[in-house]
Design a protein around this motif. Sequence first.
Motif, PDB file in Angstrom:
ATOM      1  N   THR A  94     117.045 134.773 -15.151  1.00 30.11           N
ATOM      2  CA  THR A  94     117.364 133.970 -13.967  1.00 30.11           C
ATOM      3  C   THR A  94     116.122 133.371 -13.323  1.00 30.11           C
ATOM      4  O   THR A  94     116.127 132.210 -12.895  1.00 30.11           O
ATOM      5  CB  THR A  94     118.112 134.828 -12.930  1.00 30.11           C
ATOM      6  OG1 THR A  94     119.261 135.422 -13.549  1.00 30.11           O
ATOM      7  CG2 THR A  94     118.564 133.977 -11.752  1.00 30.11           C
ATOM      8  N   LEU A  95     115.051 134.141 -13.263  1.00 35.11           N
ATOM      9  CA  LEU A  95     113.851 133.708 -12.544  1.00 35.11           C
ATOM     10  C   LEU A  95     112.808 133.061 -13.438  1.00 35.11           C
ATOM     11  O   LEU A  95     111.866 132.446 -12.939  1.00 35.11           O
ATOM     12  CB  LEU A  95     113.232 134.910 -11.817  1.00 35.11           C
ATOM     13  CG  LEU A  95     114.158 135.631 -10.829  1.00 35.11           C
ATOM     14  CD1 LEU A  95     113.451 136.842 -10.245  1.00 35.11           C
ATOM     15  CD2 LEU A  95     114.610 134.687  -9.725  1.00 35.11           C
ATOM     16  N   GLY A  96     112.948 133.208 -14.755  1.00 33.48           N
ATOM     17  CA  GLY A  96     111.998 132.578 -15.663  1.00 33.48           C
ATOM     18  C   GLY A  96     111.131 133.591 -16.378  1.00 33.48           C
ATOM     19  O   GLY A  96     110.941 134.724 -15.916  1.00 33.48           O
ATOM     20  N   PRO A  97     110.575 133.198 -17.516  1.00 36.82           N
ATOM     21  CA  PRO A  97     109.794 134.128 -18.345  1.00 36.82           C
ATOM     22  C   PRO A  97     108.432 134.480 -17.765  1.00 36.82           C
ATOM     23  O   PRO A  97     107.738 135.339 -18.311  1.00 36.82           O
ATOM     24  CB  PRO A  97     109.642 133.356 -19.665  1.00 36.82           C
ATOM     25  CG  PRO A  97     109.722 131.909 -19.265  1.00 36.82           C
ATOM     26  CD  PRO A  97     110.681 131.852 -18.118  1.00 36.82           C
ATOM     27  N   SER A  98     108.031 133.822 -16.667  1.00 37.27           N
ATOM     28  CA  SER A  98     106.705 134.100 -16.100  1.00 37.27           C
ATOM     29  C   SER A  98     106.667 135.420 -15.337  1.00 37.27           C
ATOM     30  O   SER A  98     105.588 135.895 -14.978  1.00 37.27           O
ATOM     31  CB  SER A  98     106.284 132.965 -15.161  1.00 37.27           C
ATOM     32  OG  SER A  98     107.192 132.853 -14.068  1.00 37.27           O
ATOM     33  N   ILE A  99     107.826 136.016 -15.063  1.00 33.86           N
ATOM     34  CA  ILE A  99     107.840 137.275 -14.323  1.00 33.86           C
ATOM     35  C   ILE A  99     107.807 138.455 -15.290  1.00 33.86           C
ATOM     36  O   ILE A  99     108.160 138.327 -16.467  1.00 33.86           O
ATOM     37  CB  ILE A  99     109.079 137.395 -13.415  1.00 33.86           C
ATOM     38  CG1 ILE A  99     110.327 137.724 -14.241  1.00 33.86           C
ATOM     39  CG2 ILE A  99     109.302 136.146 -12.595  1.00 33.86           C
ATOM     40  CD1 ILE A  99     111.459 138.263 -13.416  1.00 33.86           C
ATOM     41  N   SER A 100     107.383 139.578 -14.782  1.00 26.43           N
ATOM     42  CA  SER A 100     107.436 140.823 -15.540  1.00 26.43           C
ATOM     43  C   SER A 100     107.931 141.919 -14.611  1.00 26.43           C
ATOM     44  O   SER A 100     107.713 141.864 -13.396  1.00 26.43           O
ATOM     45  CB  SER A 100     106.051 141.186 -16.098  1.00 26.43           C
ATOM     46  OG  SER A 100     105.119 141.369 -15.041  1.00 26.43           O
ATOM     47  N   CYS A 101     108.634 142.894 -15.160  1.00 22.06           N
ATOM     48  CA  CYS A 101     109.169 143.961 -14.320  1.00 22.06           C
ATOM     49  C   CYS A 101     109.255 145.251 -15.107  1.00 22.06           C
ATOM     50  O   CYS A 101     109.307 145.250 -16.343  1.00 22.06           O
ATOM     51  CB  CYS A 101     110.540 143.582 -13.763  1.00 22.06           C
ATOM     52  SG  CYS A 101     111.841 143.413 -15.001  1.00 22.06           S
ATOM     53  N   GLU A 102     109.280 146.349 -14.376  1.00 19.04           N
ATOM     54  CA  GLU A 102     109.494 147.660 -14.967  1.00 19.04           C
ATOM     55  C   GLU A 102     110.197 148.545 -13.947  1.00 19.04           C
ATOM     56  O   GLU A 102     110.089 148.331 -12.733  1.00 19.04           O
ATOM     57  CB  GLU A 102     108.176 148.294 -15.414  1.00 19.04           C
ATOM     58  CG  GLU A 102     107.183 148.558 -14.299  1.00 19.04           C
ATOM     59  CD  GLU A 102     105.948 149.290 -14.798  1.00 19.04           C
ATOM     60  OE1 GLU A 102     106.096 150.118 -15.727  1.00 19.04           O
ATOM     61  OE2 GLU A 102     104.849 149.046 -14.266  1.00 19.04           O
ATOM     62  N   ILE A 103     110.924 149.532 -14.444  1.00 18.15           N
ATOM     63  CA  ILE A 103     111.696 150.430 -13.586  1.00 18.15           C
ATOM     64  C   ILE A 103     111.254 151.859 -13.858  1.00 18.15           C
ATOM     65  O   ILE A 103     111.221 152.308 -15.011  1.00 18.15           O
ATOM     66  CB  ILE A 103     113.205 150.278 -13.843  1.00 18.15           C
ATOM     67  CG1 ILE A 103     113.657 148.848 -13.516  1.00 18.15           C
ATOM     68  CG2 ILE A 103     114.003 151.283 -13.011  1.00 18.15           C
ATOM     69  CD1 ILE A 103     115.100 148.562 -13.868  1.00 18.15           C
ATOM     70  N   LEU A 104     110.912 152.565 -12.782  1.00 18.65           N
ATOM     71  CA  LEU A 104     110.427 153.932 -12.888  1.00 18.65           C
ATOM     72  C   LEU A 104     111.242 154.841 -11.978  1.00 18.65           C
ATOM     73  O   LEU A 104     111.842 154.389 -10.995  1.00 18.65           O
ATOM     74  CB  LEU A 104     108.947 154.017 -12.486  1.00 18.65           C
ATOM     75  CG  LEU A 104     107.972 153.080 -13.208  1.00 18.65           C
ATOM     76  CD1 LEU A 104     106.607 153.130 -12.532  1.00 18.65           C
ATOM     77  CD2 LEU A 104     107.862 153.463 -14.683  1.00 18.65           C
ATOM     78  N   LEU A 105     111.263 156.102 -12.298  1.00 19.62           N
ATOM     79  CA  LEU A 105     111.899 157.090 -11.433  1.00 19.62           C
ATOM     80  C   LEU A 105     111.022 157.300 -10.201  1.00 19.62           C
ATOM     81  O   LEU A 105     109.819 157.536 -10.317  1.00 19.62           O
ATOM     82  CB  LEU A 105     112.085 158.402 -12.181  1.00 19.62           C
ATOM     83  CG  LEU A 105     112.881 159.504 -11.474  1.00 19.62           C
ATOM     84  CD1 LEU A 105     114.327 159.076 -11.268  1.00 19.62           C
ATOM     85  CD2 LEU A 105     112.821 160.793 -12.288  1.00 19.62           C
ATOM     86  N   ALA A 106     111.602 157.179  -9.015  1.00 18.22           N
ATOM     87  CA  ALA A 106     110.842 157.323  -7.762  1.00 18.22           C
ATOM     88  C   ALA A 106     110.969 158.759  -7.269  1.00 18.22           C
ATOM     89  O   ALA A 106     111.788 159.067  -6.396  1.00 18.22           O
ATOM     90  CB  ALA A 106     111.345 156.336  -6.721  1.00 18.22           C
ATOM     91  N   GLU A 107     110.175 159.628  -7.819  1.00 18.09           N
ATOM     92  CA  GLU A 107     110.231 161.036  -7.434  1.00 18.09           C
ATOM     93  C   GLU A 107     109.587 161.228  -6.062  1.00 18.09           C
ATOM     94  O   GLU A 107     108.566 160.629  -5.742  1.00 18.09           O
ATOM     95  CB  GLU A 107     109.521 161.891  -8.479  1.00 18.09           C
ATOM     96  CG  GLU A 107     110.177 161.842  -9.858  1.00 18.09           C
ATOM     97  CD  GLU A 107     109.483 162.740 -10.849  1.00 18.09           C
ATOM     98  OE1 GLU A 107     108.489 163.380 -10.456  1.00 18.09           O
ATOM     99  OE2 GLU A 107     109.930 162.809 -12.007  1.00 18.09           O
TER     100      GLU A 107
END
Length: 334
Positions: A94-107
Amino acid sequence: MSMCPSSYPMPFYPEITQPGPSQFYLLKLFSADRKGLLHDVTHILSELELIIQRVKVSTTPDGRVIDLFFITDGMELLHTKERQEETCSMLIATLGPSISCEILLAEGFQQGFSSLPPTISEELFRLELADSDNCSGSLCAEMKRMQKATINFDNSLSPAHTLLQINCADQKGLLYDILRTMKDCSIKVTYGRFWSDKKGFREVDLFIKQVDGKKIIDPEKQDVLSSRLGSEMLHPLRVMIVNRGPDVELLVANPVELSGKGRPRVFYDATLALKALGICIFSAEIGRQTASERQWEVYRFLLDDSNEFPLANNLVNRNRVVGRVRKTLLGCFN
């Protein structure tokens, strides 16, 4: 002929077991900055049923954005690799290939707390709106329309329940505010129905009783509940713009339920209003603060003071922002 009924019955089941606390996750997003980016991300997370609990947004001098979203998953699937990949893929698509993201457990996640200056805190959390509040004509007209609410109690129709009758202007979150107030005042709702007319007013009938199972007969208790309901329906949110050093900050606050939950979609609607006005958000935070003997969820947006929409010394534009944000939160803008 309308396909939707004009009235809706609502049975309530107060004994339903509440679910346990959700697991918190940290979504890290890196992207080039642009107008409306924060709302676009919020919109995608909303579609994915991911609930923002806290956010930290910052912009680097080279025009990059680092967004940290502490989120929970309404589907309780974010611990799986498939759900995480789905989230990141939808953001990138949706936002374009220029973004990067990751998801982590928020302990060890804990809800942050805001610390506003005493003078600002007093003005933001005061119980009533002053007549001298600076607001646009259309916003003041909406406020006067909302003040026409009538609240009545009837103990003659049911041997076991008090009938609470409310007639007021319709707005987004109205039923939420009514039921939130009932819960905070330890009032049980057994059954209800509501309907609206073509003039934008809504009627709500609720069969209620106290936690001890008794009807609400005492006139003083009725007056207290009526006053609390009137205040919560008229003024469910606080919106104001203040100076934060040389910068301009938008503050949005709403009461936290006794259960600890905040109001839904506030961040979504506030960022939508700012996007519609073409205002960039330099940084954003969500925290909590105790004031007026209750806890509040406080949204703080540091706004970009641009030449196209100056805010630093422009009262007209500041009022436009406050009016637009408030009316979007109350459903006057889609």
